[in-house]
Write an enzyme that holds these catalytic residues in place. Structure first.
Site, PDB file in Angstrom:
ATOM      1  N   CYS A 115       0.802  -1.228   0.000  1.00 50.59           N
ATOM      2  CA  CYS A 115       0.000   0.000   0.000  1.00 50.59           C
ATOM      3  C   CYS A 115       0.835   1.279   0.000  1.00 50.59           C
ATOM      4  O   CYS A 115       0.295   2.364  -0.225  1.00 50.59           O
ATOM      5  CB  CYS A 115      -0.961   0.005   1.188  1.00 50.59           C
ATOM      6  SG  CYS A 115      -2.115  -1.387   1.191  1.00 50.59           S
ATOM      7  N   HIS A 257      -3.282   6.898   2.007  1.00 48.69           N
ATOM      8  CA  HIS A 257      -3.747   5.598   1.546  1.00 48.69           C
ATOM      9  C   HIS A 257      -5.093   5.288   2.193  1.00 48.69           C
ATOM     10  O   HIS A 257      -5.258   5.425   3.414  1.00 48.69           O
ATOM     11  CB  HIS A 257      -2.723   4.523   1.921  1.00 48.69           C
ATOM     12  CG  HIS A 257      -3.262   3.141   1.875  1.00 48.69           C
ATOM     13  ND1 HIS A 257      -3.819   2.620   0.728  1.00 48.69           N
ATOM     14  CD2 HIS A 257      -3.349   2.174   2.817  1.00 48.69           C
ATOM     15  CE1 HIS A 257      -4.224   1.383   0.974  1.00 48.69           C
ATOM     16  NE2 HIS A 257      -3.955   1.089   2.237  1.00 48.69           N
ATOM     17  N   ASN A 287     -10.229  -0.342  -0.284  1.00 48.60           N
ATOM     18  CA  ASN A 287      -8.772  -0.268  -0.225  1.00 48.60           C
ATOM     19  C   ASN A 287      -8.218  -0.832  -1.527  1.00 48.60           C
ATOM     20  O   ASN A 287      -8.292  -2.039  -1.777  1.00 48.60           O
ATOM     21  CB  ASN A 287      -8.270  -1.080   0.977  1.00 48.60           C
ATOM     22  CG  ASN A 287      -6.763  -1.064   1.136  1.00 48.60           C
ATOM     23  OD1 ASN A 287      -6.033  -0.804   0.190  1.00 48.60           O
ATOM     24  ND2 ASN A 287      -6.293  -1.368   2.324  1.00 48.60           N
TER      25      ASN A 287
END
Length: 336
Positions: A115, A257, A287
């Site tokens: 990520c 993020h 996500n």
């Protein structure tokens, strides 16, 4: 332009998510979960997933094409793809992406930092530009985590979606809008097992024994990851602001993020900034791993939430463990 006045400048922004949408209600028909259970814990209500036969490279190509269009450019010297779900374990996905974009002959490589991959890719790209090794770099964050999730795991299937986002960097002056500054990166390999796919790498393959089916799926230890994400993203944003010569309270937007709505709120509280300075699209896309930050940038720009001249810090946290952030004054560019 050479020397300390040369910088990598964001000159184009593109994004893409696959058309197939999976809502919380869709998941509830397959798993022991509900829209209320998912949304109250994550802030997510829907996510996009690739159709059978689709790949990370397909999404990266579309996002890259849009970033080139946004920048009004047809060439790039280097293509960097940040992903932890490459089309194949070998070779890298970036060379094929470059070829499909008509950028054959450009340098091309992948970066795997989960990520945080997009921030790491920006750092690598900025280094090429600032050193004079490249005049332009196409940086793409793309992942298809739906392909590595356990179909029976209600937690990970609720969290992750597929997508891609890209920025076009060109050489420019360190003082102009869009110039990257204040890069901060970190890692803690001692906690690498908190976020992982256990099977498929050399460690497992060298045993000569077939991996258990479950070992091929993505796993994450939620509670410690939450705590580490908040701590490291808050510290990284603060360090980056300081390196850019800004006070934290002078940051107009913090684009993090999009891991979990609660994490975003906790980081905001920890660095004492109002939640409205943290653009979020997690409700709509979930996500999206390395694609998360550029997708959030594109949505915030399209929604009028992110405006030219604003002081912006981008920050991520992911497997490795890895974390990082970078600062820039947002330029006047279209999101495509």
């Amino acid at each position: 332009m050479t020397g300390p006045d040369r910088a990598a400048v964001v000159a184009g922004l593109g994004s893409w998510v696959p058309p197939t949408v999976v809502t919380n209600d869709d998941l509830a028909r397959q798993l022991d979960t509900s829209d209320e259970w998912i949304s109250s814990r994550t802030g997510i209500r829907r996510r996009h997933v690739v159709d059978p036969g689709g790949s990370t490279g397909d999404l990266a190509v579309e996002a890259g094409r849009r970033a080139l269009k946004s920048a009004g450019e047809e060439r790039a010297d280097v293509v960097v793809v940040a992903t932890s779900t490459p089309d194949r374990p070998c070779p890298a996905t970036a060379p094929e992406v470059a070829d499909r974009l008509g950028l054959g002959g450009a340098g091309a490589f992948d970066i795997a930092a989960v990520c945080t991959g997009f921030v790491y890719a920006l750092g690598a790209a900025a280094g090429f530009v600032q050193a004079g090794f490249a005049r332009s770099v196409l940086v793409i964050g793309a992942d298809t985590f739906s392909t590595i999730l356990n179909p029976a795991d209600r937690t990970t299937r609720a969290i992750f979606g597929d997508g891609a986002g890209a920025v076009y960097l060109r050489a420019g002056a360190a003082t102009e809008p869009g110039a990257l500054k204040g890069l901060h990166l970190g890692s803690d390999g001692g906690q690498s097992d908190l976020i992982q796919v256990a099977a498929g790498g050399s460690r497992q393959r060298s045993t000569g024994r077939p991996a258990a089916t479950e070992a091929g799926y993505f796993t994450m230890e939620g509670r410690p990851v939450f705590a580490e994400a908040v701590r490291h993203m808050a510290a990284s944003v603060t360090a980056t602001a300081d390196a850019a010569g800004w006070a934290v309270e002078d940051i107009d937007k913090v684009v993090l993020h999009q891991a979990n709505a609660r994490i975003l709120a906790a980081v905001a509280e920890r660095i004492d900034l109002p939640p409205e300075r943290f653009p979020s699209n997690i409700e709509r896309v979930g996500n999206t791993v390395a694609a998360s930050i550029p997708l959030a940038l594109a949505d915030a720009s399209a929604d009028g939430e992110l405006l030219p001249g604003q002081r912006v810090v981008l920050g991520g946290f992911g497997g490795g463990l890895t974390w990082g952030s970078v600062a820039l004054v947002w330029p006047d560019i279209p999101a495509v």
